[in-house]
Design a protein around this motif. Sequence first.
Motif, PDB file in Angstrom:
ATOM      1  N   TYR A   1       0.883  -0.969   0.047  1.00 42.05           N
ATOM      2  CA  TYR A   1       0.062  -0.033  -0.142  1.00 42.05           C
ATOM      3  C   TYR A   1       0.781   1.420  -0.046  1.00 42.05           C
ATOM      4  O   TYR A   1       0.712   2.233  -0.801  1.00 42.05           O
ATOM      5  N   GLU A   2       1.839   1.539   0.798  1.00 42.58           N
ATOM      6  CA  GLU A   2       2.735   2.593   0.854  1.00 42.58           C
ATOM      7  C   GLU A   2       3.447   2.954  -0.342  1.00 42.58           C
ATOM      8  O   GLU A   2       3.443   3.904  -0.602  1.00 42.58           O
ATOM      9  N   ASN A   3       3.900   1.941  -1.373  1.00 45.79           N
ATOM     10  CA  ASN A   3       4.477   2.206  -2.326  1.00 45.79           C
ATOM     11  C   ASN A   3       3.652   1.834  -3.632  1.00 45.79           C
ATOM     12  O   ASN A   3       4.514   1.745  -4.737  1.00 45.79           O
ATOM     13  N   ARG A   4       2.383   1.810  -3.545  1.00 45.98           N
ATOM     14  CA  ARG A   4       1.561   1.594  -4.683  1.00 45.98           C
ATOM     15  C   ARG A   4       1.625   2.148  -5.878  1.00 45.98           C
ATOM     16  O   ARG A   4       1.918   1.645  -6.936  1.00 45.98           O
ATOM     17  N   ALA A   5       1.911   3.473  -5.781  1.00 45.12           N
ATOM     18  CA  ALA A   5       2.224   4.346  -6.777  1.00 45.12           C
ATOM     19  C   ALA A   5       3.308   4.313  -7.684  1.00 45.12           C
ATOM     20  O   ALA A   5       3.587   4.472  -8.563  1.00 45.12           O
ATOM     21  N   VAL A   6       4.415   3.511  -6.859  1.00 51.18           N
ATOM     22  CA  VAL A   6       5.739   3.327  -7.638  1.00 51.18           C
ATOM     23  C   VAL A   6       5.582   2.058  -8.356  1.00 51.18           C
ATOM     24  O   VAL A   6       6.002   2.081  -9.564  1.00 51.18           O
ATOM     25  N   THR A   7       5.031   1.100  -7.669  1.00 48.36           N
ATOM     26  CA  THR A   7       4.865  -0.121  -8.495  1.00 48.36           C
ATOM     27  C   THR A   7       3.795  -0.209  -9.357  1.00 48.36           C
ATOM     28  O   THR A   7       4.041  -0.746 -10.518  1.00 48.36           O
ATOM     29  N   VAL A   8       2.726   0.375  -9.331  1.00 46.08           N
ATOM     30  CA  VAL A   8       1.528   0.695 -10.297  1.00 46.08           C
ATOM     31  C   VAL A   8       1.305   1.983 -10.325  1.00 46.08           C
ATOM     32  O   VAL A   8       0.638   2.763  -9.952  1.00 46.08           O
ATOM     33  N   PRO A   9       2.102   2.626 -11.503  1.00 44.51           N
ATOM     34  CA  PRO A   9       2.254   4.039 -11.905  1.00 44.51           C
ATOM     35  C   PRO A   9       0.700   4.549 -12.097  1.00 44.51           C
ATOM     36  O   PRO A   9       0.456   5.734 -11.688  1.00 44.51           O
ATOM     37  N   ASP A  10       0.072   3.926 -12.618  1.00 48.45           N
ATOM     38  CA  ASP A  10      -1.388   4.331 -13.048  1.00 48.45           C
ATOM     39  C   ASP A  10      -2.542   4.048 -11.949  1.00 48.45           C
ATOM     40  O   ASP A  10      -3.685   4.159 -11.950  1.00 48.45           O
ATOM     41  N   CYS A  11      -1.965   3.371 -10.501  1.00 44.65           N
ATOM     42  CA  CYS A  11      -2.824   3.469  -9.239  1.00 44.65           C
ATOM     43  C   CYS A  11      -3.559   4.842  -9.059  1.00 44.65           C
ATOM     44  O   CYS A  11      -2.845   5.735  -9.171  1.00 44.65           O
ATOM     45  N   VAL A  12      -4.781   4.799  -8.950  1.00 41.63           N
ATOM     46  CA  VAL A  12      -5.529   6.053  -8.500  1.00 41.63           C
ATOM     47  C   VAL A  12      -5.635   6.248  -7.215  1.00 41.63           C
ATOM     48  O   VAL A  12      -6.069   5.271  -6.531  1.00 41.63           O
ATOM     49  N   GLN A  13      -4.950   7.183  -6.452  1.00 42.11           N
ATOM     50  CA  GLN A  13      -4.955   7.318  -5.104  1.00 42.11           C
ATOM     51  C   GLN A  13      -5.893   8.213  -4.587  1.00 42.11           C
ATOM     52  O   GLN A  13      -6.262   9.352  -5.213  1.00 42.11           O
ATOM     53  N   LEU A  14      -7.163   7.465  -3.999  1.00 39.68           N
ATOM     54  CA  LEU A  14      -8.241   8.313  -3.560  1.00 39.68           C
ATOM     55  C   LEU A  14      -7.949   9.701  -2.652  1.00 39.68           C
ATOM     56  O   LEU A  14      -7.167   9.335  -1.948  1.00 39.68           O
ATOM     57  N   THR A  15      -8.559  10.586  -3.045  1.00 39.32           N
ATOM     58  CA  THR A  15      -8.468  11.753  -2.443  1.00 39.32           C
ATOM     59  C   THR A  15     -10.044  12.276  -2.418  1.00 39.32           C
ATOM     60  O   THR A  15     -10.673  12.072  -3.071  1.00 39.32           O
ATOM     61  N   PRO A  16     -10.097  13.397  -1.210  1.00 42.23           N
ATOM     62  CA  PRO A  16     -11.522  13.651  -1.328  1.00 42.23           C
ATOM     63  C   PRO A  16     -12.021  14.294  -2.676  1.00 42.23           C
ATOM     64  O   PRO A  16     -13.276  14.164  -3.234  1.00 42.23           O
ATOM     65  N   ASP A  17     -11.191  15.132  -3.193  1.00 39.39           N
ATOM     66  CA  ASP A  17     -11.460  15.741  -4.769  1.00 39.39           C
ATOM     67  C   ASP A  17     -11.731  14.337  -5.671  1.00 39.39           C
ATOM     68  O   ASP A  17     -12.674  14.668  -6.537  1.00 39.39           O
ATOM     69  N   GLU A  18     -10.794  13.478  -5.744  1.00 42.01           N
ATOM     70  CA  GLU A  18     -11.109  12.349  -6.765  1.00 42.01           C
ATOM     71  C   GLU A  18     -12.601  11.598  -6.448  1.00 42.01           C
ATOM     72  O   GLU A  18     -13.249  11.256  -7.471  1.00 42.01           O
ATOM     73  N   VAL A  19     -12.803  11.448  -5.245  1.00 39.12           N
ATOM     74  CA  VAL A  19     -14.133  10.648  -5.003  1.00 39.12           C
ATOM     75  C   VAL A  19     -15.140  11.409  -5.621  1.00 39.12           C
ATOM     76  O   VAL A  19     -15.946  10.819  -6.152  1.00 39.12           O
ATOM     77  N   CYS A  20     -15.311  12.687  -5.491  1.00 38.61           N
ATOM     78  CA  CYS A  20     -16.167  13.385  -6.080  1.00 38.61           C
ATOM     79  C   CYS A  20     -16.421  13.594  -7.612  1.00 38.61           C
ATOM     80  O   CYS A  20     -17.440  13.767  -8.252  1.00 38.61           O
ATOM     81  N   THR A  21     -15.239  13.080  -8.254  1.00 41.31           N
ATOM     82  CA  THR A  21     -15.180  13.068  -9.698  1.00 41.31           C
ATOM     83  C   THR A  21     -15.102  11.822 -10.547  1.00 41.31           C
ATOM     84  O   THR A  21     -15.601  11.540 -11.555  1.00 41.31           O
ATOM     85  N   LEU A  22     -14.795  10.636  -9.713  1.00 44.38           N
ATOM     86  CA  LEU A  22     -14.819   9.347 -10.371  1.00 44.38           C
ATOM     87  C   LEU A  22     -15.838   8.950 -10.490  1.00 44.38           C
ATOM     88  O   LEU A  22     -16.709   8.514  -9.635  1.00 44.38           O
ATOM     89  N   THR A  23     -16.306   8.363 -11.698  1.00 42.48           N
ATOM     90  CA  THR A  23     -17.350   7.721 -12.002  1.00 42.48           C
ATOM     91  C   THR A  23     -17.576   6.411 -11.658  1.00 42.48           C
ATOM     92  O   THR A  23     -18.692   5.739 -11.612  1.00 42.48           O
TER      93      THR A  23
END
Length: 158
Positions: free
Chosen positions: A68-90
């Motif tokens: 989990y801590e390094n997921r963006a490095v291993t999977v560069p297209d991993c979408v890390q949820l943020t409050p802003d992202e939650v409101c826009t992701l369909t």
Amino acid sequence: MNQSEPASRPFWHEKSLDELSASEWEALCDGCGRCCLNKLEDWETGEIAWTNVACTLLDGETCRCRDYENRAVTVPDCVQLTPDEVCTLTWLPPTCGYRLVAEGCYLYWWHPLVSGSAETVHETGISVRGRTVPEDGMELEEYENHVMDWPLDEGKDT
């Protein structure tokens, strides 16, 4: 506490996503693993098709990220949820705790914060436990053979 005073409401009823502490944010995840399934998007219509093809880091039994801590490095297209992202992701599942709180809805009874158990999300069949195939070694063209409806259909009536 005075008997006439109401009990305090849970944090997810009192706070917006922006106001959550890091531990509250993490606790809001129900551990279903649905967001870690690969999705196909029609470029013309924007329609999302869900697959049962799991991210390389998803543990199919625990439904948690293996790194989990390094997921963006291993999977560069991993979408890390943020409050802003939650409101826009369909594509967030309709049962997603983040989505429900953002929309002002209640969490389902099986959510670990409500049930008190991390297992209820699995026991009720909401999670992806035992229902995924790994993306490792799979060609992108093969994903179409793994399109599923259950990530969006299940859970709303439980």
